[in-house]
Design a protein around this motif. Structure first.
Motif: not given
Length: 192
Positions: A43-49
């Motif tokens: 799971e992604i908690l903070l997307h790149q960008g």
């Protein structure tokens, strides 16, 4: 998440803040704004960008800060384990979009807290303590990457961060120390 686990998670987060020098009343306020969350592996908690709005205290599991290159390359900036705070300092200080993605390397239990807390005057001691820790860590990591050969990097992790060697995959370890997984396998075989 069970109520008992949530209470234990928040207690651990409060203890971490107290160790960083936060006053008891400020800890109570922080715990009121914090939320216990669980995230499955991947799971992604903070997307790149994206802009970072939250930090995380890791109760259980591993988070990773990864950079996905334009040509499909994946670079591991850092891994965060139980009892550690996870936030991207550059994004915190500049409010710029995050150059890294924060994602769950394993199933994780976290305490999520708003980074706006670190901007409050009463939190300046905590911010200075965190920045001091980060500066020392960055200096050590630069020496690790610039002054050591890959074999020495691996031996350092074995001796000083055995949890990394036990809990990260060969691909993750190799990416962190800057070699291919095949080179890491050969290195391990040679040292065995």
């Amino acid at each position: 998440m069970t109520q008992r686990l949530s209470k234990d998670a928040l207690t651990g987060f409060g203890e971490c803040l107290a160790q960083l020098g936060l006053a008891a009343d400020e800890c109570t306020e922080a715990l009121g704004q914090a939320k216990c969350v669980a995230a499955p592996r991947g799971e992604i908690l903070l997307h790149q960008g994206a802009c970072q709005a939250h930090g995380y205290f890791i109760v259980d599991g591993i988070l990773g800060a990864q950079h996905y290159g334009d040509c499909g390359g994946l670079f591991s900036k850092e891994f965060y384990f139980e009892g550690e705070l996870c936030l991207l300092y550059h994004s915190l200080l500049t409010a710029d979009a995050a150059p890294y993605q924060l994602e769950a390397v394993t199933d994780v239990t976290l305490v999520r807290f708003p980074l706006t807390l670190l901007k409050q005057a009463s939190w300046q001691g905590v911010l200075i303590a965190l920045l001091s820790q980060q500066l020392l860590y960055k200096e050590e990591k630069e020496a690790f990457l610039l002054l050591k050969r890959p074999e020495e990097r691996y031996i350092y992790l074995v001796n000083h961060r055995p949890m990394w060697v036990e809990r990260l995959s060969n691909v993750q370890l190799a990416r962190y120390i800057g070699i291919t997984p095949v080179s890491l396998s050969r290195l391990k075989a040679r040292l065995a």
